[in-house]
Design a protein around this motif. Structure first.
Motif, short mmCIF file in Angstrom:
data_model
loop_
_atom_site.label_atom_id
_atom_site.label_comp_id
_atom_site.label_asym_id
_atom_site.label_seq_id
_atom_site.Cartn_x
_atom_site.Cartn_y
_atom_site.Cartn_z
N LEU A 40 -2.07 2.23 -13.71
CA LEU A 40 -0.79 1.99 -13.15
C LEU A 40 -0.75 0.45 -12.52
CD1 LEU A 40 -0.33 5.19 -11.16
CD2 LEU A 40 0.73 4.63 -13.20
N THR A 41 -1.70 -0.25 -12.18
CA THR A 41 -1.90 -1.61 -11.70
C THR A 41 -1.59 -2.40 -12.81
OG1 THR A 41 -3.64 -1.13 -10.20
CG2 THR A 41 -3.06 -3.38 -10.86
N SER B 51 0.81 -1.22 0.11
CA SER B 51 -0.03 0.04 -0.04
C SER B 51 0.83 1.37 -0.15
CB SER B 51 -0.85 -0.16 1.03
OG SER B 51 -0.27 -0.03 2.29
N SER B 52 2.07 1.26 0.28
CA SER B 52 2.99 2.26 0.39
C SER B 52 3.68 2.60 -0.87
CB SER B 52 4.08 1.99 1.46
OG SER B 52 4.85 0.92 1.11
N THR B 53 3.43 1.70 -2.00
CA THR B 53 4.08 1.91 -3.13
C THR B 53 3.58 3.22 -3.78
OG1 THR B 53 4.20 -0.49 -3.51
CG2 THR B 53 4.20 1.01 -5.57
N LEU B 54 4.67 3.85 -4.21
CA LEU B 54 4.31 5.13 -4.91
C LEU B 54 5.14 5.18 -6.25
CD1 LEU B 54 3.51 8.28 -4.66
CD2 LEU B 54 5.68 8.70 -3.82
N VAL B 55 4.26 5.54 -7.20
CA VAL B 55 4.95 5.90 -8.76
C VAL B 55 5.20 7.24 -9.07
CG1 VAL B 55 4.49 5.70 -11.28
CG2 VAL B 55 3.65 3.81 -9.54
N ARG C 51 -0.70 4.89 -5.71
CA ARG C 51 -0.51 6.11 -5.62
C ARG C 51 0.50 6.68 -6.23
NH1 ARG C 51 1.75 7.91 -0.27
NH2 ARG C 51 3.49 6.62 -0.87
N TYR C 52 0.27 7.90 -6.52
CA TYR C 52 1.41 8.62 -7.41
C TYR C 52 1.66 9.93 -7.01
CZ TYR C 52 -2.75 10.30 -9.74
OH TYR C 52 -3.89 11.06 -9.80
N GLU C 53 2.77 10.45 -8.00
CA GLU C 53 3.08 11.85 -7.83
C GLU C 53 3.55 12.36 -9.18
OE1 GLU C 53 6.57 12.86 -5.53
OE2 GLU C 53 7.87 11.44 -6.66
N ALA D 52 12.18 12.93 -7.59
CA ALA D 52 11.29 11.97 -7.27
C ALA D 52 11.23 11.20 -6.00
CB ALA D 52 11.59 10.94 -8.48
N HIS D 53 10.15 10.72 -5.45
CA HIS D 53 10.00 10.24 -4.29
C HIS D 53 9.47 8.57 -4.59
CE1 HIS D 53 9.43 14.33 -2.96
NE2 HIS D 53 10.51 14.01 -2.27
N GLY D 54 9.09 8.35 -5.56
CA GLY D 54 8.51 7.14 -5.98
C GLY D 54 9.25 5.84 -5.76
N ASP D 55 8.82 4.74 -5.73
CA ASP D 55 9.55 3.38 -5.92
C ASP D 55 9.65 3.15 -7.44
OD1 ASP D 55 9.33 2.69 -2.80
OD2 ASP D 55 7.17 2.88 -3.52
N PHE D 56 8.93 3.57 -8.27
CA PHE D 56 8.76 3.28 -9.71
C PHE D 56 8.81 4.74 -10.49
CE2 PHE D 56 7.21 -0.30 -7.76
CZ PHE D 56 7.90 -1.43 -8.34
N LEU D 57 9.26 4.75 -11.63
CA LEU D 57 9.38 5.69 -12.48
C LEU D 57 8.50 5.64 -13.72
CD1 LEU D 57 13.11 6.84 -12.47
CD2 LEU D 57 11.36 7.68 -11.04
N LEU D 58 7.64 6.36 -14.09
CA LEU D 58 6.97 6.35 -15.16
C LEU D 58 7.40 7.70 -16.17
CD1 LEU D 58 4.96 5.24 -17.24
CD2 LEU D 58 3.08 6.35 -15.82
#
Length: 184
Positions: free
Chosen positions: A131-132, A29-33, A61-63, A111-117
């Motif tokens: 995103l899923t 649930s903490s995953t951020l893109v 979640r995303y930024e 960036a703060h995300g675990d993944f980059l788009l």
């Protein structure tokens, strides 16, 4: 299949392609893109891109990091001023020649995300839970990068999508093609 999958990943039959399977992944649930979008002016186009993200990103979640690369139009400045209260959007001003890779590399530091788009500003999400779906191939431990199918405005395929997995030579997502010995 288990030695190839993460603890949160699984394989299931593909819902529309008989005989094929697809991977699924349940991120924490903490995953951020972090979604990085370079642009120069074209505020209407970039606004449409952002609104499509908000409609179709899903529960992940995303930024958003908007990378303003030498915009000169007053309309762009006016639009950017309306984003000041959007907590999920950061606007970076980068004055340099356009270079997609360099702009994204500069933005990565914010960036703060675990993944980059990495996203062009003329892209619009049109599928639910985009995103899923983009994260699903990370069910495989060795997945390094993915790309989503892209359609032209007339509905024809521009790009079928890709999954890049260390040690795997096939990268296109097509029914019946194996990745890590498993059809996706």
């Amino acid at each position: 299949a288990e030695p190839f999958l993460t603890k949160e990943g699984w394989i299931e039959p593909h819902p529309t392609i008989p005989g094929c399977q697809r991977c699924q992944w349940k991120p924490k649930s903490s995953t951020l893109v972090t979604i990085m979008i370079p642009f120069k002016d074209q505020s209407e186009c970039t606004h449409a891109c952002i609104e499509s993200i908000r409609r179709h990103a899903g529960s992940i979640r995303y930024e958003i990091i908007l990378i303003n690369n030498n915009s000169v139009e007053q309309e762009t400045d006016d639009w950017l001023a309306t984003l000041n209260n959007d907590q999920d959007i950061t606007v970076l001003e980068i004055k340099s020649e356009f270079n997609f890779a360099a702009l994204n590399n500069a933005a990565r530091r914010h960036a703060h995300g675990d993944f980059l788009l990495l996203l062009n500003n003329d892209i619009e999400f049109r599928s639910a839970n985009t995103l899923t779906e983009l994260l699903a191939p990370f069910a495989f431990k060795a997945t390094g990068a993915v790309g989503r199918r892209l359609l032209y405005p007339d509905g024809s395929v521009q790009h079928q999508g890709a999954v890049i997995i260390r040690g795997e030579r096939r990268a296109l997502l097509e029914p019946g093609k194996g990745i890590a010995g498993i059809s996706v």
